[in-house]
Design an enzyme around this catalytic site. Structure first.
Site, mmCIF file in Angstrom:
data_model
loop_
_atom_site.group_PDB
_atom_site.id
_atom_site.type_symbol
_atom_site.label_atom_id
_atom_site.label_comp_id
_atom_site.label_asym_id
_atom_site.label_seq_id
_atom_site.Cartn_x
_atom_site.Cartn_y
_atom_site.Cartn_z
ATOM 1 N N THR A 52 -38.766 45.326 42.120
ATOM 2 C CA THR A 52 -39.768 45.997 42.962
ATOM 3 C C THR A 52 -40.603 46.997 42.185
ATOM 4 O OG1 THR A 52 -38.465 45.709 44.958
ATOM 5 C CG2 THR A 52 -39.977 47.557 44.953
ATOM 6 N N THR A 65 -33.427 45.946 42.147
ATOM 7 C CA THR A 65 -32.216 46.594 42.654
ATOM 8 C C THR A 65 -31.209 45.587 43.211
ATOM 9 O OG1 THR A 65 -33.194 46.932 44.848
ATOM 10 C CG2 THR A 65 -33.444 48.717 43.242
ATOM 11 N N ASP A 66 -31.693 44.410 43.646
ATOM 12 C CA ASP A 66 -30.782 43.485 44.340
ATOM 13 C C ASP A 66 -29.585 43.099 43.482
ATOM 14 O OD1 ASP A 66 -32.357 43.544 46.576
ATOM 15 O OD2 ASP A 66 -33.335 41.621 46.206
ATOM 16 N N ASP A 100 -38.149 38.616 40.308
ATOM 17 C CA ASP A 100 -37.467 39.258 41.428
ATOM 18 C C ASP A 100 -35.991 39.039 41.135
ATOM 19 O OD1 ASP A 100 -36.041 39.569 43.907
ATOM 20 O OD2 ASP A 100 -37.956 39.454 44.949
ATOM 21 N N SER A 101 -35.213 40.105 41.093
ATOM 22 C CA SER A 101 -33.839 39.956 40.593
ATOM 23 C C SER A 101 -32.946 39.166 41.541
ATOM 24 C CB SER A 101 -33.217 41.307 40.251
ATOM 25 O OG SER A 101 -32.738 41.960 41.397
ATOM 26 N N THR A 114 -10.289 43.455 46.700
ATOM 27 C CA THR A 114 -10.289 43.808 48.126
ATOM 28 C C THR A 114 -11.705 43.847 48.697
ATOM 29 O OG1 THR A 114 -9.795 45.533 49.738
ATOM 30 C CG2 THR A 114 -10.174 46.280 47.488
ATOM 31 N N GLN A 115 -11.815 43.558 49.986
ATOM 32 C CA GLN A 115 -13.102 43.702 50.675
ATOM 33 C C GLN A 115 -13.434 45.171 50.943
ATOM 34 O OE1 GLN A 115 -13.160 41.202 54.221
ATOM 35 N NE2 GLN A 115 -12.387 39.460 53.080
ATOM 36 N N CYS A 116 -12.445 46.058 50.771
ATOM 37 C CA CYS A 116 -12.701 47.487 50.997
ATOM 38 C C CYS A 116 -13.524 48.047 49.836
ATOM 39 C CB CYS A 116 -11.392 48.273 51.064
ATOM 40 S SG CYS A 116 -10.328 47.767 52.406
ATOM 41 N N THR A 129 -22.689 49.925 42.797
ATOM 42 C CA THR A 129 -22.959 48.860 43.755
ATOM 43 C C THR A 129 -24.134 49.296 44.624
ATOM 44 O OG1 THR A 129 -21.903 47.370 45.347
ATOM 45 C CG2 THR A 129 -21.292 49.676 45.527
#
Ligand code: ASP
Length: 330
Positions: free
Chosen positions: A9, A84-85, A52-53, A266-268, A155
């Site tokens: 961007t 940023t993606d 575009d990433s 983990t998804q956490c 992240t």
């Protein structure tokens, strides 16, 4: 200092169908930065085709790293402009490919293009340049908003906020306010250069997110892919999978026996996998699934890709994966 523009961007302009990388961005950026007082001197290069990433492929990691390595001894630090993606994915991959980096590499970008009102581009880039010029040791970092984060701990957490990134399991390396607060004690010690620029098989690693109702046959179909060599299993909580779903554990065990390296993440957002905490997680340890501890998904994925691209033997990949290589896990 070298600034490498890869896309995102920050360098986009609005077209009829939304934002796209704009031609001639390097000259526009130069015009904005010329004469800004106190900026470290820098040169600017662009990838042949800024993207575009969202279109990033593992092969782009090698392209970006090769651009840096080719100029490594000519500059004392590098700023990589990136969308940023997938910035956290690239920052993670670069950290494993440029181990022992004795110069800082800082990725940054923007949520609002440089050419739009209220853009965050210049603030991010100026801070990234200043930090890259001042960091005493090599880190692959992400600067965004007001913080410098370790790249393989970062992240993207917001699609709209200007503080778009977080580092859920590791404290920030620096914060910018009126002054720049650098936490030097948190930086990685500089070790010997150990760079690798592998040829990636783009589909070698898959991500499987568990969810209620996931049938074993769908997992089996995914694991049947002959090019698959690594799987990041996104499990529940402390690293648990449903042991009441018949065939799920067996499908994973067959894949491990065939040489697929399966890692358990983990998804956490916060906290580590502890594979022995529940019977449902302990079964994974028994069949040879490796804990990703408190790595981000992006770090676990990139680490597995880099290890599989540089080691043929699954046992070596498993052992290396379980070892902290560059600050990616506690
Ligand atoms: N789609 C854009 C990219 O990742 C988003 C951004 O840069 O903020 O390239």
């Amino acid at each position: 200092m070298l600034v490498l523009h890869t896309g995102g961007t920050i360098g986009m302009a609005r077209g009829t169908d939304g934002y796209r990388p704009m031609p001639g961005f390097a000259a526009v950026l130069r015009r904005h930065l010329d004469g800004v007082p106190g900026l470290p001197a820098f040169e600017l290069v662009e990838l042949a085709q800024p993207i575009d990433s969202a279109n990033l492929q593992p092969g782009h990691w090698t392209t970006i790293a090769a651009e840096l390595v080719a100029r490594w001894d000519d500059y004392c630090g590098f700023v990589v402009l990136h969308g940023t993606d997938t910035m956290a994915w690239t920052a993670s991959a670069l950290s494993f490919m440029l181990r022992g980096a004795d110069r800082p590499v800082i990725l940054t970008g923007a949520q609002i293009p440089l050419v739009e009102p209220r853009s965050d581009a210049l603030a991010n880039l100026q801070a990234a340049l200043t930090l890259a010029a001042g960091l005493p040791a090599g880190e692959v970092g992400v600067f965004f908003g007001r913080r410098l984060l370790r790249g393989n701990r970062s992240t993207k957490v917001s699609s709209t906020a200007l503080d778009a990134f977080d580092s859920p399991n590791a404290a920030a390396l620096a914060a910018t306010g009126i002054d720049i607060e650098l936490h030097a004690a948190r930086l990685l010690p500089v070790t010997a250069r150990d760079f690798s620029l592998p040829d990636f098989e783009p589909a070698a690693v898959a991500v499987l997110t568990l969810h209620p109702g996931l049938p074993a046959r769908r997992v089996e179909a995914m694991l049947d892919d002959p090019v698959l060599r690594g799987l990041v299993l996104c499990s529940y909580g402390a690293g648990n999978i449903p042991d009441a779903e018949p065939g799920l554990l067996e499908a994973l065990a067959r894949a491990v026996a065939r040489g697929v390296v399966v890692v358990n993440r983990t998804q956490c957002a916060h906290g580590p996998v502890v594979q022995g905490a529940y019977a449902t997680g302990a079964a994974l340890a028994r069949i040879g699934v490796v804990s990703a501890a408190d790595m981000t998904l992006e770090a676990a994925f990139a680490k597995l890709h880099v290890l599989l691209a540089t080691h043929a033997d699954p046992a070596t990949v498993r052992a290396r994966f379980a070892t902290a290589l560059c600050g990616e896990m506690s």
